[in-house]
Design an enzyme around this catalytic site. Structure first.
Site, PDB file in Angstrom:
ATOM      1  CB  CYS A  65      -0.653   5.152   6.986  1.00 36.36           C
ATOM      2  SG  CYS A  65       1.089   5.658   7.058  1.00 36.36           S
ATOM      3  CB  CYS A  68       0.836   9.373   0.476  1.00 32.45           C
ATOM      4  SG  CYS A  68       2.226   8.997   1.587  1.00 32.45           S
ATOM      5  CB  CYS A 126      -2.727  21.914   6.694  1.00 32.25           C
ATOM      6  SG  CYS A 126      -2.407  20.163   6.486  1.00 32.25           S
ATOM      7  CB  CYS A 141      -3.786   7.695   5.979  1.00 25.93           C
ATOM      8  SG  CYS A 141      -3.434   9.104   4.936  1.00 25.93           S
ATOM      9  CD  GLU A 197      -7.590  16.624  -0.224  1.00 20.99           C
ATOM     10  OE1 GLU A 197      -8.191  15.717  -0.794  1.00 20.99           O
ATOM     11  OE2 GLU A 197      -7.519  16.722   1.015  1.00 20.99           O
ATOM     12  CB  CYS A 216      -5.041  16.187   3.333  1.00 16.93           C
ATOM     13  SG  CYS A 216      -4.844  17.945   3.590  1.00 16.93           S
TER      14      CYS A 216
END
Ligand code: SAH
Ligand code: SF4
Length: 360
Positions: free
Chosen positions: A114, A110, A103, A117, A90, A332
């Protein structure tokens, strides 16, 4: 695997052109077009149509557009790309008067987990290559010919310092070949301490953003699992080291989560921890992009403003950032989730991810 358009070095490009019997000056000509002028290949009219066609095939793009959307009257654009293997990537472009910021993602997914997120919830897919990272900037620029992209923030999907070598190679390419100054390249990290230390030894003093989200370890352990490995004191010590080595300003990111990390006493605690950085550091307060998969809501605007004021009273600079493009999930992780990619139904419901905003 063939080299990709923005992954190839100038030597690789020269070798390819030499193989095709092109004169030696061609490599520099193509390179200047792609990087200096930031033009798409089919606009390199000084190169000639047959060679452009050959390059299109011999030096292919790495990303195929899967979905694009815009918001804020076209000032925010978002792309969901597919890598050659189908990995989701993204990119968001934010236009402001006089400047444009891109960005970029550094990983598909990932591994940091977290809790608030979207990307963290969907899990890790793979690292992106330097070419894939640089290509995001190039392609955003192609769709924004009226304005020169002057800022790149590494705040898309993924943890840049967990994909250090590719991130750094992209930084160097963006600096040396696209001509973006180190100050306008911002690497955001959730606190990968060894990566922060390594960053302090590099030749380019990029801007560092450190995602904190909590004033103490107990809360940060919950929101940012990596905190159990690198607790706040270590993250802040590494940030201080970076500051000393780079001579740059530093920013701290803090997602404002209603009833979780937005109390006045938490602002006071945060100010106490960060006061030593002033005036070289600054806190960016980002209202949480609330998500069905994460129970808590965003802090109400008044609470965010009060938190910022309290930080200032405590001697720490703070700015409230606005979320760009909320209606297109210009955050994202979210677009990918909405399109049912890289997620499986056994996981909790989709979540947003709060990136947005201009570079520092
Ligand atoms: N992995 C890096 C960079 C990508 S995340 C990092 O964590 O810093 C970029 C920023 O978006 C981080 O500050 C992150 O905490 C923030 N973010 C993620 N999800 C968010 C959400 N739902 N709402 C607001 N900000 C969010
Ligand atoms: Fe990864 Fe950053 Fe999301 Fe944490 S906030 S899961 S580090 S992308």
């Amino acid at each position: 695997m063939s080299v990709t358009r923005y992954g190839a070095t100038i030597e690789e490009l020269a070798a390819l052109l030499a193989e095709w019997g092109e004169p030696p000056y061609r490599a520099r000509q193509v390179w200047d077009g792609l990087y200096g002028r930031r033009a798409p290949l089919d606009e390199l009219t000084d190169v000639g149509r047959p060679l452009r066609a050959r390059l299109a095939e011999g030096l292919p793009l790495a990303l195929a557009p899967r979905h694009t959307s815009s918001a804020d009257d076209g000032e925010t654009l978002k792309w969901l790309w597919a890598g050659g293997d189908g990995a989701s990537v993204e990119t968001v472009l934010m236009r402001y008067p006089g400047r444009a910021t891109v960005c970029v993602s550094t990983q598909a997914g990932c591994a940091m987990g977290c809790t608030f997120c979207a990307t963290g919830q969907a899990g890790f897919e793979r690292h992106l290559t330097p070419g894939e990272i640089v290509e995001q900037v190039a392609r955003a620029q192609h769709d924004c010919p009226q304005q020169r992209v002057g800022n790149v923030v590494f705040m898309g999907m993924g943890e840049p310092l967990a994909n250090y070598d590719a991130t750094w190679a992209a930084v160097v390419r963006l600096h040396d070949d696209f001509g973006i100054s180190a100050r306008h390249l911002t690497v955001s990290t959730v606190g990968v301490v060894p990566g922060m230390r390594r960053l302090a030894t590099e030749r380019l003093p990029v801007t560092l953003a450190v995602s904190l989200h909590a004033p103490d370890d107990a809360l940060r352990d919950e929101l940012v699992p990596l905190n159990r490995r690198y607790p706040l004191a270590e993250v802040l010590a590494a940030a201080r080291e970076y500051l000393a080595a780079s001579g740059r300003r530093l920013s701290f990111e803090y997602a404002m989560i209603g009833g979780v990390n937005d109390a006045p006493a938490q602002a006071d605690a945060l100010a106490r921890r960060l006061r030593g950085f002033s005036p070289a550091a600054h806190v960016n307060l980002i209202p949480l992009n609330p998500t069905p998969g994460f129970g808590a809501p965003a802090s109400p605007p008044r609470r965010v403003a009060a938190f910022a004021e309290r930080l200032r009273q405590g001697g720490v600079g703070a700015t409230v950032r606005r979320n760009r493009g909320t209606e297109i999930d210009a955050a994202c992780g979210q677009l990918r989730t909405r399109h049912g990619l890289g997620d499986d139904s056994s996981r909790s419901a989709p979540v947003t991810m709060g990136q947005r905003r201009g570079g520092s």
